[in-house]
Structures are given as structure tokens and as C-alpha cells.
Design a protein around this motif. Structure first.
Motif, PDB file in Angstrom:
ATOM      1  N   UNK A 157       0.827  -1.206   0.000  1.00 55.63           N
ATOM      2  CA  UNK A 157       0.000   0.000   0.000  1.00 55.63           C
ATOM      3  C   UNK A 157       0.861   1.254   0.000  1.00 55.63           C
ATOM      4  N   UNK A 158       1.990   1.198   0.680  1.00 57.64           N
ATOM      5  CA  UNK A 158       2.854   2.368   0.795  1.00 57.64           C
ATOM      6  C   UNK A 158       3.566   2.678  -0.516  1.00 57.64           C
ATOM      7  N   UNK A 159       4.046   1.646  -1.211  1.00 59.21           N
ATOM      8  CA  UNK A 159       4.966   1.902  -2.320  1.00 59.21           C
ATOM      9  C   UNK A 159       4.343   1.793  -3.704  1.00 59.21           C
ATOM     10  N   UNK A 160       3.157   1.188  -3.837  1.00 58.95           N
ATOM     11  CA  UNK A 160       2.660   0.862  -5.175  1.00 58.95           C
ATOM     12  C   UNK A 160       1.253   1.362  -5.431  1.00 58.95           C
ATOM     13  N   UNK A 161       0.986   1.675  -6.711  1.00 62.15           N
ATOM     14  CA  UNK A 161      -0.383   1.843  -7.162  1.00 62.15           C
ATOM     15  C   UNK A 161      -1.044   0.463  -7.135  1.00 62.15           C
ATOM     16  N   UNK A 162      -2.273   0.398  -6.635  1.00 64.56           N
ATOM     17  CA  UNK A 162      -2.996  -0.874  -6.590  1.00 64.56           C
ATOM     18  C   UNK A 162      -3.938  -0.974  -7.773  1.00 64.56           C
ATOM     19  N   UNK A 163      -3.858  -2.086  -8.495  1.00 66.36           N
ATOM     20  CA  UNK A 163      -4.691  -2.325  -9.673  1.00 66.36           C
ATOM     21  C   UNK A 163      -5.558  -3.531  -9.346  1.00 66.36           C
ATOM     22  N   UNK A 164      -6.818  -3.280  -9.037  1.00 67.33           N
ATOM     23  CA  UNK A 164      -7.692  -4.288  -8.436  1.00 67.33           C
ATOM     24  C   UNK A 164      -8.609  -4.897  -9.489  1.00 67.33           C
ATOM     25  N   UNK A 165      -8.629  -6.216  -9.560  1.00 64.80           N
ATOM     26  CA  UNK A 165      -9.472  -6.916 -10.523  1.00 64.80           C
ATOM     27  C   UNK A 165     -10.513  -7.744  -9.779  1.00 64.80           C
ATOM     28  N   UNK A 166     -11.766  -7.630 -10.234  1.00 65.15           N
ATOM     29  CA  UNK A 166     -12.857  -8.372  -9.616  1.00 65.15           C
ATOM     30  C   UNK A 166     -14.031  -7.461  -9.337  1.00 65.15           C
ATOM     31  N   UNK A 167     -14.816  -7.819  -8.321  1.00 65.57           N
ATOM     32  CA  UNK A 167     -15.932  -6.978  -7.893  1.00 65.57           C
ATOM     33  C   UNK A 167     -15.884  -6.868  -6.366  1.00 65.57           C
ATOM     34  N   UNK A 189     -15.626 -10.391  -4.740  1.00 70.53           N
ATOM     35  CA  UNK A 189     -14.456 -11.240  -4.972  1.00 70.53           C
ATOM     36  C   UNK A 189     -13.161 -10.596  -4.503  1.00 70.53           C
ATOM     37  N   UNK A 190     -13.046  -9.282  -4.600  1.00 67.73           N
ATOM     38  CA  UNK A 190     -11.808  -8.591  -4.246  1.00 67.73           C
ATOM     39  C   UNK A 190     -12.046  -7.761  -2.989  1.00 67.73           C
ATOM     40  N   UNK A 191     -11.447  -8.195  -1.891  1.00 68.26           N
ATOM     41  CA  UNK A 191     -11.736  -7.554  -0.608  1.00 68.26           C
ATOM     42  C   UNK A 191     -11.311  -6.090  -0.588  1.00 68.26           C
ATOM     43  N   UNK A 192     -10.287  -5.722  -1.390  1.00 65.82           N
ATOM     44  CA  UNK A 192      -9.849  -4.331  -1.409  1.00 65.82           C
ATOM     45  C   UNK A 192     -10.829  -3.441  -2.157  1.00 65.82           C
ATOM     46  N   UNK A 193     -11.462  -3.959  -3.221  1.00 64.81           N
ATOM     47  CA  UNK A 193     -12.525  -3.185  -3.866  1.00 64.81           C
ATOM     48  C   UNK A 193     -13.646  -2.944  -2.873  1.00 64.81           C
ATOM     49  N   UNK A 194     -14.037  -3.987  -2.163  1.00 61.52           N
ATOM     50  CA  UNK A 194     -15.094  -3.837  -1.167  1.00 61.52           C
ATOM     51  C   UNK A 194     -14.717  -2.855  -0.072  1.00 61.52           C
TER      52      UNK A 194
END
Length: 664
Positions: free
Chosen positions: A548-558, A561-566
Motif C-alpha cells: 500500500x505504501x509503495x505501489x499503485x494498486x490495480x484491483x481486478x474483480x468486484x 471477490x476482491x476484498x480491497x474493492x469492497x
């Protein structure tokens, strides 16, 4: 760096798959392939030993490791993609492996003689973008004084469909330094292949320069940018977008706009806006800040690249004079040279004129203290010239300008006129006060004197100086507005460190989940082939605080399915339930899915992207590099079907990352 060891184990396994023979390719014989496998296994083992020895001795792992790993990387990629384009390709691959094995033994013993060798030397670095090893080549004259700060010429290669890492090594490693190179170092950029130095290809240019500067004493005021054909397009682009980095720019042929060069006809408005990101002719005003010589052969269709810039300068009011086949713009250090009777190459007479222009300005160096700055941009991605910075725009992809001039008599006041600029920074040493659009404000002794620049914000028709805390908020990327490095569109996420995150939970809609997984798989395949790296991917459950600190997050799913999108959904400008999904006008969630980019609510200095890799695909990479422009804005909605889906809505968020008006 321990992750690199397992990566090379994977590389070795992939080498076991023989290349597919095609009529225009020359795959290795069974004997050659067996030898390639054997030597690759040996080099992978030595890389493991090298990494262990570097760690044990507490030495820097990155460059020392990459200088060897580029040779195994070359063997891996040529075989993975069956890129044996020439009769000598297999032999060149074996030669690259032999060179890597020899280097590995030297490096394990603590010796790196190639770092001081004369002539052509291929080296490597580990990219911050995706963790891949990328090559570059350096030419150093014999006997160069290593204590003196020297000029650096950065050379961008032309498009070559047969180019790969093996060919790059073969073209440069062990070659003699060309005649005429004296008291300077020449850097040949690989640029991740053929992409006109856009996106991660642009990042590669600056990562390669940084790698050279880690081991060579480069004079930062005498860095020259040069390129021809696709490299010329890259030189027009990088020269005019980053005008204060170069002592001089040589741009030969290439292209400087998209619509006519790529023969585009009817494209949506949100795509047309995005052309302002890379169209170099739109940035012609920035020739005010950097010496540029443009070249084109008289019979070369790519002569049009320099014609576009000259025409743009004329529209801006610059007088031009033409004598024979040379055109100059009055008040600028700008020269256009046409090669008499030439096609797509440079004649000797033109080369002499070009070299004289470049050498003269390289000797002078970058004029950081120039009294006048005239700057144009269309995006906060490109925001700096000399001692001014555009930190925020009123509207992205509309023309924004700054014209600033210091009083030549007293240097007491810098007069500044702006258009479409919301936040401006001026280095405080240039004058005592700033008069911005008629509003006089403190500069040298303004609040926040610990900072080298003073930040000013437009409010209505007036301007105000920001205090220390407000200025630091901008510097630390803590604002919620579009700003340099966090301005979109979607493709911008893949120019810095990024991590793709795969959803592993129960999906709300299996059809949408399959669509998202297919998009991730396609992105991984295309990134591997065209951007020359393994796509960084993790499962959602494995993402760490460091990620989370160093990278852009590219989230796939809904969101199921993807806890970070939620987790992030309540903070994103996106409405998504089990039934409806979208931005201003939600669609049926059963057969629609979103793609978007926004600041990460958990780290405002990084992006979060949903369900998208590059918005252009393999067809654009195979075609002219001018096609590598965004196909989506900051957001889009897809109608999902068995063919991958179609875009039913796309556009841009406003400067506060909110949605006001939906795009066409």
C-alpha cells in the motif's frame, strides 16, 4: 532482492518451451536449444550465488545484480516469445549467456571491471515500475577522466520490429566507441522495446539516466537528448515535455502529433482529449526553454514532424526565417534542418550542422537561471520549466500556460501571466516579489521560508500565497486534487510502481468476475511481450502495508471477490451494488462492469485502479507507436459479453476527482 531468485527459477522453467518456428524466423536447432537451456541453468545458479554474496557482504544488490541478470533476461525473453528473428539469433543468445556467465564469476569474486571499461558496455537496473531487469548501453571513451563531471548524450533508438534484448546486447556489448565522442559518455536507451518512449517506456529513459549517474560523474547541466525516427518522436516528446532537463535536443524525423500521422478519423471526445498528453506539437511553446534542432529528409514523409512544430510556433507568433534548407525561429534557440534530397536518413552536411548546434549548446549547459520562462502544458504530469512549476490546473486537457519574466533591471519583481492554472510554484531566489496576473505578492521573504519555492493558489480572480503547512500539503501529495503524479488517466498508473491484485473471494456476479480475470490475463500477456516484464500480481489476501505504501494498486474483480474493492468502495466516486453499477448513470450489474482510476483512499500519493490494465492493446503495439494513446479516460463502464465487452460510457473526473459531467 530475494524475490529475484525465485523469478530466475521461473525463467529457467519457461525456457523449456521451444519457440514456434515461423517462415520469417530462425529458431535454434535442437543442439543449440539444449545448450541454451544448459547455460541458462548455470547462469541462474550463479545469479543465486551472486545475490547471496552481495547480501552477505552487505553490498548494494540492485545494479550489481542487474548487470549480470540482463543476460539471462535476454535469453528468457527471446525464447519465451520465439523472437529468433535473424539467422544469428540463436548464436547471439549463446554469446549473451557466455558473457553473463563470465560477468557472474567476476561479480561473485567482488570484481566488476565492466563498470570502468572503455567502449560499449551493456548494463542493467531493476525497474521501480515492475521489478523487472532492464538493459541499457553505455559508451565511454578510453582514458576518460573519471574525476571530472562530463557531458551525457542520451540516444533513443528507432523502431525495429526485430529488436529484443539479445539484439540490443549484440549491437552494443564490446563495440568500439564511435569516432568523435570525446570527453563525454553516451547512453543508448533500450526503452522496453518499441513504444516511442511512452508510459513505462518514458520511465525507462529516466531510470536508465539515473542508473548511469549512480556510477558516472555526469554534469546535470550538460545532458543532451538525441533520437531519430521513433527515437525522434521520443526526442520531440521528452524534449518539449521536460524542457529544463536538457542542454540541447536533437529530434530527427519521427512524429509530433497523432490525428494525421496515425490517420485517425472519428474518435470519441474523451480519446481526443487524451491526445494532448503526448502530442509534442501542442507543447511547441516549451521550445522557449530548451535548444532544439529538428531534422527531416526532404523526401521523408516524417519531415512532417518538424513542420508541425514550426507551424505551431508560427501560430504562437514566433517569426521564422528560412535560408536554404534551414529554418530558425526568432527569439528561440530553435533550428530546423532539411536534408537535401534525403529520405529517411541524415546526410553528412546536415549531420555537421546538427552536431555544431548541439555541441554549442551542450557546452553552455542548461540555463536554469534564464530571466524569462514561457511554458505550456495540458496535464499536471508535465508541470515544470526552469524555476516555475504548475501544481494544479483549473481543467485538465485544456491548454494551460505560464509566462514569467524577471525585471531585468532590479530583479525585484517577477511578472507572471497565467491561463488555466490553479496552483503555481515559483522558486524564491529569482526575485523579491511576484506579480501574478496583476496581483503583487511576496516571494523571497514569503511564508514558509524553509521551502525553496513559494506556492500560490488562485481563488476566483485573485491569487494568494500559501503558508508553510499548505505548501507542504501540496509537496507531500496530501491534497485531494489532481496534481503531478496523481492526475490520471488510467494508463498513467503503469508508469510507476504498481501491483495487480487478483480477487479470490465469492464474486457478486460470476460473469463480471470472468470478464475481470480475462482482462488481467490479457494485461499480463501484453505487458510481458510489449513492456518486457513479468506483471506484478498478488492475491487480495496477500497485499501488505508495504504494498500500500509503495505501489499503485490495480484491483481486478468486484466488491465480493476482491476484498480491497469492497473495502475502498465507500471512498471511491463509483456506485456499485449487486444490482446496479456505474458513475452518473448506473447500469445493470448483471452485464456491466466499471474501470476507473482515482487516488488510493489508503494512500493519497498512490493510485487505485479498478479492472484495467493498459487501455490500448497488442494491435496498437504492433502498429505505429502513435497509437499508444489512452482509449479510456479516468473511468468507463463496459457492457460485458463473450467478446470482452464494449465501452458504453467513459470520461474524466474533475480536478477534485469528482464526477460532474459524464463523457461521450
Amino acid at each position: 532482492m530475494t524475490v529475484m531468485t525465485s523469478r530466475w527459477t521461473l525463467a529457467l522453467a519457461l525456457l523449456g518451451a521451444p519457440a514456434v518456428a515461423q517462415d520469417d524466423r530462425h529458431p535454434p536447432t535442437e543442439e543449440q536449444l539444449a545448450t541454451i537451456r544448459e547455460r541458462s541453468a548455470e547462469l541462474a545458479d550463479r545469479l543465486d550465488r551472486l545475490e547471496a554474496s552481495l547480501i552477505a557482504d552487505e553490498r548494494e544488490v540492485g545494479d550489481a545484480f542487474a548487470d549480470v541478470a540482463v543476460f539471462l533476461k535476454a535469453a528468457e525473453w527471446i525464447d519465451r516469445h520465439g523472437e529468433y528473428f535473424e539467422e544469428g539469433s540463436a548464436a547471439w543468445t549463446l554469446d549473451a549467456l557466455d558473457r553473463g556467465l563470465a560477468r557472474a564469476e567476476q561479480a561473485i569474486g567482488g570484481d566488476r571491471p565492466w563498470t570502468t571499461a572503455g567502449g560499449g558496455v551493456v548494463r542493467g537496473y531493476v525497474s521501480k515500475v515492475d521489478g523487472s531487469v532492464q538493459p541499457y548501453a553505455v559508451y565511454r571513451p578510453e582514458g576518460l577522466d573519471r574525476e571530472a563531471r562530463v557531458r551525457l548524450d542520451v540516444v533513443l533508438h528507432g523502431r525495429n520490429a526485430r529488436l529484443n534484448e539479445v539484439r540490443f546486447i549484440r549491437d552494443h556489448e564490446g563495440k568500439a566507441t564511435p569516432e568523435g565522442i570525446d570527453e563525454r559518455i553516451v547512453l543508448h536507451v533500450y526503452g522496453r522495446g518499441n513504444n516511442a518512449y511512452r508510459w513505462a517506456g518514458e520511465s525507462d529513459v529516466f531510470e536508465a539516466i539515473a542508473a548511469v549517474r549512480r556510477t558516472e560523474r555526469i554534469d546535470p547541466e550538460r545532458i543532451v537528448l538525441r533520437g531519430f525516427s521513433m527515437g525522434g518522436a521520443g526526442a520531440w516528446h521528452l524534449g518539449l515535455h521536460h524542457p529544463s532537463l536538457w542542454a540541447a535536443v536533437e529530434a530527427g524525423a519521427g512524429f509530433s502529433e497523432t490525428i494525421h500521422y496515425a490517420k485517425l478519423e472519428d474518435i470519441p471526445e474523451y480519446q481526443r482529449k487524451a491526445l494532448h498528453i503526448y502530442d509534442a506539437a501542442d507543447y511547441a511553446l516549451n521550445a522557449s526553454n530548451v535548444p532544439i534542432v529538428g531534422y527531416g529528409g526532404e523526401e521523408d514523409p516524417q519531415l512532417r514532424a518538424s513542420e508541425n512544430v514550426v507551424e505551431a510556433l508560427r501560430v504562437l507568433g514566433f517569426e521564422t526565417t528560412t535560408e536554404g534548407l534551414q529554418t530558425r525561429a526568432e527569439g528561440l534557440e530553435f533550428l530546423r534542418v532539411v536534408g537535401a534530397g534525403m529520405g529517411h536518413r541524415v546526410d553528412e552536411a546536415s549531420r555537421a550542422v546538427i552536431d555544431a548546434f548541439v555541441d554549442e549548446h551542450a557546452e553552455r549547459g542548461v540555463a536554469f537561471d534564464r530571466p524569462r520562462v514561457r511554458f505550456v502544458t495540458y496535464t499536471a504530469k508535465y508541470h515544470r520549466a526552469a524555476w516555475i512549476q504548475v501544481e494544479e490546473l483549473i481543467e485538465h486537457y485544456a491548454r494551460a500556460t505560464v509566462e514569467a519574466e524577471v525585471d531585468p533591471e532590479s530583479r525585484g519583481v517577477v511578472e507572471v501571466a497565467t491561463e488555466n492554472v490553479a496552483v503555481l510554484a515559483v522558486e524564491r531566489q529569482v526575485a523579491d516579489r511576484a506579480r501574478i496576473d496583476g496581483v503583487e505578492l511576496p516571494l523571497a521573504d514569503a511564508a514558509g521560508s524553509l521551502l525553496p519555492s513559494v506556492y500560490y493558489r488562485r481563488r476566483g480572480d485573485s491569487w494568494f500565497a500559501l503558508d508553510y503547512d499548505e505548501s507542504r500539503e501540496i509537496q507531500l501529495n496530501a491534497t485531494a486534487r489532481k496534481r503531478p503524479g496523481i492526475q490520471g488517466p488510467i494508463d498513467d498508473a503503469f508508469t510507476g510502481s504498481f501491483l495487480c491484485v487478483r480477487g479470490t473471494g465469492p464474486a457478486w456476479n460470476p460473469r463480471v468476475q470472468r470478464w475481470a480475470e480475462e482482462r488481467l490475463d490479457c494485461f499480463a500477456s501484453e505487458w510481458d511481450e510489449w513492456m518486457r516484464g513479468d506483471l506484478p500480481i498478488k492475491d487480495d489476501a496477500d497485499v501488505t502495508a508495504e504494498d500500500l505504501r509503495r505501489s499503485h494498486l490495480v484491483l481486478f474483480g468486484d466488491p465480493g471477490s476482491n476484498r480491497l474493492i469492497g473495502q475502498l468502495l465507500p471512498e471511491l466516486p463509483l456506485a456499485w451494488t449487486r444490482d446496479r453499477v456505474g458513475f452518473l448513470d448506473p447500469f445493470e450489474a448483471a452485464d456491466h462492469a466499471p474501470a476507473m482510476i482515482a487516488p488510493n483512499p489508503l494512500n493519497s500519493g498512490r493510485y487505485v485502479v479498478v479492472n484495467s490494465g493498459h487501455t490500448f492493446g497488442a494491435d496498437a503495439f504492433r502498429g505505429t507507436n502513435a497509437l499508444l494513446y489512452p482509449r479510456l479516460g479516468d473511468y468507463a463502464v463496459f457492457r460485458v459479453d463473450d467478446d470482452g465487452g464494449e465501452v458504453v460510457s467513459s470520461g474524466y473526473f474533475d480536478e477534485s476527482w469528482r464526477l460532474e459531467v459524464e463523457g461521450d
